[in-house]
Design a protein around this motif. Structure first.
Motif, PDB file in Angstrom:
ATOM      1  N   UNK A 344      25.169  39.316  64.422  1.00  0.00           N
ATOM      2  CA  UNK A 344      24.082  40.101  63.954  1.00  0.00           C
ATOM      3  C   UNK A 344      24.205  40.878  62.603  1.00  0.00           C
ATOM      4  N   UNK A 345      25.511  41.592  62.855  1.00  0.00           N
ATOM      5  CA  UNK A 345      25.899  42.475  61.611  1.00  0.00           C
ATOM      6  C   UNK A 345      25.950  41.483  60.321  1.00  0.00           C
ATOM      7  N   UNK A 346      26.686  40.149  60.593  1.00  0.00           N
ATOM      8  CA  UNK A 346      26.855  39.220  59.485  1.00  0.00           C
ATOM      9  C   UNK A 346      25.243  38.788  58.906  1.00  0.00           C
ATOM     10  N   UNK A 347      24.434  38.427  59.982  1.00  0.00           N
ATOM     11  CA  UNK A 347      23.057  38.048  59.440  1.00  0.00           C
ATOM     12  C   UNK A 347      22.442  39.065  58.730  1.00  0.00           C
ATOM     13  N   UNK A 348      22.752  40.278  59.070  1.00  0.00           N
ATOM     14  CA  UNK A 348      22.016  41.503  58.686  1.00  0.00           C
ATOM     15  C   UNK A 348      22.133  41.663  57.254  1.00  0.00           C
ATOM     16  N   UNK A 349      23.626  41.281  56.696  1.00  0.00           N
ATOM     17  CA  UNK A 349      23.986  41.390  55.569  1.00  0.00           C
ATOM     18  C   UNK A 349      23.973  40.375  54.572  1.00  0.00           C
ATOM     19  N   UNK A 350      23.595  39.090  55.224  1.00  0.00           N
ATOM     20  CA  UNK A 350      23.491  37.885  54.307  1.00  0.00           C
ATOM     21  C   UNK A 350      22.674  38.017  53.250  1.00  0.00           C
ATOM     22  N   UNK A 351      21.444  38.388  53.361  1.00  0.00           N
ATOM     23  CA  UNK A 351      20.279  38.454  52.470  1.00  0.00           C
ATOM     24  C   UNK A 351      20.643  39.392  51.263  1.00  0.00           C
ATOM     25  N   UNK A 352      21.033  40.653  51.833  1.00  0.00           N
ATOM     26  CA  UNK A 352      21.155  41.569  50.743  1.00  0.00           C
ATOM     27  C   UNK A 352      22.304  41.400  49.906  1.00  0.00           C
ATOM     28  N   UNK A 353      23.347  40.595  50.511  1.00  0.00           N
ATOM     29  CA  UNK A 353      24.599  40.267  49.769  1.00  0.00           C
ATOM     30  C   UNK A 353      24.312  39.025  48.805  1.00  0.00           C
ATOM     31  N   UNK A 354      23.535  38.166  48.949  1.00  0.00           N
ATOM     32  CA  UNK A 354      23.027  36.970  48.071  1.00  0.00           C
ATOM     33  C   UNK A 354      22.072  37.391  46.977  1.00  0.00           C
ATOM     34  N   UNK A 355      21.402  38.499  47.219  1.00  0.00           N
ATOM     35  CA  UNK A 355      20.510  39.048  46.207  1.00  0.00           C
ATOM     36  C   UNK A 355      21.105  40.164  45.249  1.00  0.00           C
ATOM     37  N   UNK A 356      22.195  40.911  45.664  1.00  0.00           N
ATOM     38  CA  UNK A 356      22.929  41.768  44.766  1.00  0.00           C
ATOM     39  C   UNK A 356      24.247  41.297  44.277  1.00  0.00           C
ATOM     40  N   UNK A 357      24.575  39.921  44.625  1.00  0.00           N
ATOM     41  CA  UNK A 357      25.788  39.637  43.862  1.00  0.00           C
ATOM     42  C   UNK A 357      25.715  38.899  42.512  1.00  0.00           C
ATOM     43  N   UNK A 358      26.034  39.326  41.557  1.00  0.00           N
ATOM     44  CA  UNK A 358      25.833  38.794  40.254  1.00  0.00           C
ATOM     45  C   UNK A 358      26.157  37.217  40.049  1.00  0.00           C
ATOM     46  N   UNK A 359      25.313  36.648  39.311  1.00  0.00           N
ATOM     47  CA  UNK A 359      25.667  35.229  38.865  1.00  0.00           C
ATOM     48  C   UNK A 359      25.046  34.369  39.942  1.00  0.00           C
TER      49      UNK A 359
END
Length: 685
Positions: A344-359
């Motif tokens: 659950x922690x990982x899924x919660x972080x998935x979308x924010x990480x894909x939209x804040x990582x440059x490139x």
């Protein structure tokens, strides 16, 4: 030859029609000279231009070179959606159960059927028949393995006789069609930028592509489990029957593949492997190599927290962990967290990480607010979950995110606006025409009647995108003849009322636009499309073509009888009615082609409902979606959240759907007054 003669005769008929129209306007001798030249020249030019260009080996080789460049570019795009860090995701496999392979598949040495992603190309090239099925659960790394194999084969084309590996979503195949024909149509649609000889017709280009498929393509079939169950069985049977030298790679989830094999028999001459859970050494190596990662810290955490090892058993979970918790393994497994809590922690972080990582998403990727993205993704997940729970068919289409289905979410407002538009356009067009020919009272009566009938149909319609496209084919002469027949009726009516040669104008002006549109109409299947944007673009072309055809036809006929003012009014309303609503146009197409693929139902076309829905989303709060919906969905695919499935999208990870739905239900429970997205959906979804 017969086709070329028909085209030449059609050119002659058009030339003669033009001369007659001009002679009705003026008696200048120049018209006679131009008419003679056109009557002789146009058929000859038409006959010459319609000559097909012969396809040779050099043409197919040129197509293969173009295809290789396009696949290389597409590979880089898809790899970006799956990769996060330098290095490969840890994916390993071993031989699947023997009952999933035939006698030839079982003869392959077990050493060849075991390996890891570092040697994927070497392992594949050792297979005696070049047929490989890769099984794995969701998140096990099937997409990563395919992309790595594509990269290695693109770098060494001589290893596969110069063939080009092409990623093919199986959701676009009905399973029973010939494989070469399906792949040729797939390439024709998916690789629209390939340059053919300008004199090659659509049929000729498809023939060229069949040669290209047989000589230069290695298909990578992705997602057998994304097909409805009956199609899976047909697909395996078709692949098994194909010629012995046909090589391919296919991925599927294990249970779906097993059921398809048990329903018939194993695919001939095919080796089958299954992806394996990750061990601690694989996990530690990948996470230790991630930015800010520490191999020692992860090794300690994995040995201390057994639930962490269970949670990170698939490449997907390891991939997310590297993106979000590379430097904080203890935070991920703090307290008495279970494996599900960690996921659950990982899924919660998935979308924010894909939209804040440059490139990610490419250099021209649009910028989105993460909170907005979370709301939009939650709405899409709730919509998918609702359809999964309310549908008993088990069809994988229940997971699809289709732009024409999402328009249903703005009901009943979309239906009401569509009904009002149908009442005004169809009613005014009918009322103006009938009122002029008879009496204003008669026009008013029939205008209200016809408009009301069309409005009721528009309010309750849930039509799919158009199942026709415009291209030159064998039906052109039939369609043109039908249009000219309608024009002849219009011309006869004008002659009775006017008693002069303006009837020729009516015949040509009313009949030609309708005849050309119906003549160029060919049926297709939305399910076989491979691009959501392509389906939407074809729908727009359909609306514009019928708007012009009906608007021009009615305006010309009315201009002859009454003048420009009434003609402009009738043309606009008739064009809007013919373009935005299924009615007379679809009835004619259905009768003309006798095709089950053509839906003769009346109602608002899918594009118009989608356009109205976008206008209403801002005020219809339960529908939380962006205005640039297709741009958002395609960008989400590039970022690895969604994947394309034919003309639609679906979530790449089923676990993410479940997590988004669960979090939404928790938020709703905390705020009982908040309206759930389920309440915005409609049974016709």
């Amino acid at each position: 030859m017969a086709r070329r003669i028909l085209i030449a005769l059609l050119g002659a008929a058009l030339a003669i029609t033009g001369v007659l129209i001009l002679r009705a306007v003026t008696s200048s001798p120049i018209i006679d000279i131009l008419g003679f030249v056109a009557t002789i020249g146009i058929p000859l030019i038409s006959f010459w231009l319609s000559a097909p260009a012969a396809a040779g080996s050099s043409d197919v080789d040129s197509l293969a070179a173009q295809l290789r460049r396009r696949v290389t570019d597409q590979y880089a795009d898809d790899k970006q959606a799956n990769d996060l860090n330098e290095g490969r995701l840890p994916v390993c496999w071993s031989a699947a159960a023997e009952d999933l392979m035939d006698s030839e598949g079982r003869k392959v040495r077990r050493a060849i059927l075991s390996g890891d992603i570092a040697d994927v190309a070497k392992q594949y090239l050792q297979l005696p028949h070049g047929r490989w099925v890769v099984l794995g659960a969701g998140g096990a790394g099937k997409s990563c393995l395919l992309l790595e194999l594509m990269q290695k084969l693109l770098e060494a084309p001589e290893s596969i006789d110069g063939r080009v590996p092409v990623l093919v979503p199986l959701a676009a195949w009905d399973g029973s069609r010939d494989v070469d024909q399906f792949l040729a149509d797939f390439l024709l649609d998916q690789t629209s930028g390939l340059k053919f000889s300008w004199r090659r017709s659509t049929a000729d280009r498809r023939a060229d592509l069949i040669l290209l498929v047989r000589r230069h393509v290695l298909p990578m079939f992705d997602g057998l489990d994304e097909m409805p169950e009956p199609r899976r069985v047909e697909a395996l049977a078709t692949l098994s029957r194909h010629h012995e030298k046909f090589r391919f790679v296919l991925t599927s989830r294990p249970e779906e593949y097993r059921r398809a094999v048990e329903a018939r028999r194993p695919v001939a001459r095919t080796a089958v492997v299954e992806l394996q859970p990750l061990g601690i050494p694989d996990i530690v190596k990948y996470l230790g190599d991630a930015p800010h990662g520490s191999a020692d810290a992860w090794l300690t955490a994995l040995r201390t927290h057994k639930q962490l090892t269970r949670a990170l058993a698939t490449p997907l979970m390891v991939w997310i962990a590297a993106a979000t918790f590379a430097s904080k393994p203890d935070v991920l497994a703090e307290g008495d967290a279970t494996a599900d809590d960690i996921k659950d922690k990982l899924y919660k972080a998935l979308i924010p990480s894909r939209y804040t990582t440059r490139g990610l998403g490419g250099p021209d990727a649009p910028s989105w607010n993460v909170d907005d993205v979370m709301r939009w993704m939650t709405y899409l997940a709730r919509d998918v979950d609702r359809r999964r729970r309310t549908t008993t068919s088990g069809d994988t289409a229940d997971d699809l995110i289709s732009w024409w289905r999402l328009a249903d979410a703005a009901e009943p407002l979309v239906g009401r606006v569509a009904a009002l538009t149908a009442l005004l356009t169809t009613g005014l067009a009918s009322g103006i025409a009938i009122g002029y020919l008879f009496t204003p009272e008669t026009g008013l009566f029939w205008g209200v009647t016809v408009g009301t009938v069309m409005g009721v149909n528009a309010a309750h319609s849930r039509l799919k995108p158009t199942t026709v496209e415009f291209r030159f084919g064998g039906r052109f002469v039939i369609g043109l003849s039908g249009g000219l027949l309608v024009g002849l009726v219009a011309g006869g009516a004008v002659f009775v009322l006017q008693h002069d040669l303006s009837a020729v104008w009516a015949l040509a002006g009313f009949g030609l636009p309708l005849g050309v549109v119906y003549g160029l109409t060919s049926t297709v299947k939305v399910e076989d499309e491979v691009s959501p944007e392509g389906v939407l673009q074809r729908e727009r072309i359909f609306v514009l073509a019928y708007f012009i055809a009906y608007g021009l036809a009615c305006a010309i006929a009315c201009w002859i009888l009454s003048g420009p003012v009434l003609a402009l009014s009738l043309g606009v309303f008739a064009g809007l009615s013919g373009g935005l609503f299924n009615g007379l146009p679809w009835a004619v197409v259905h009768l003309l082609f006798k095709s089950e693929d053509v839906d003769p139902s009346a109602g608002a076309v899918a594009w118009f409902r989608f356009f109205l829905a976008k206008l209403l989303w801002s005020s219809h709060r339960p529908v939380d979606l962006p205005w640039r919906l297709l741009t958002f969905l395609e960008d989400a695919r590039r970022r690895g959240i969604l994947q394309q499935s034919g003309a639609s999208y679906r979530f790449r990870h089923v676990g993410l759907v479940d997590w988004l739905v669960k979090e939404s239900e928790r938020a709703t429970a905390v705020s009982p007054g908040r309206e759930s997205p389920d309440n915005a959906a409609v049974a016709g979804h």
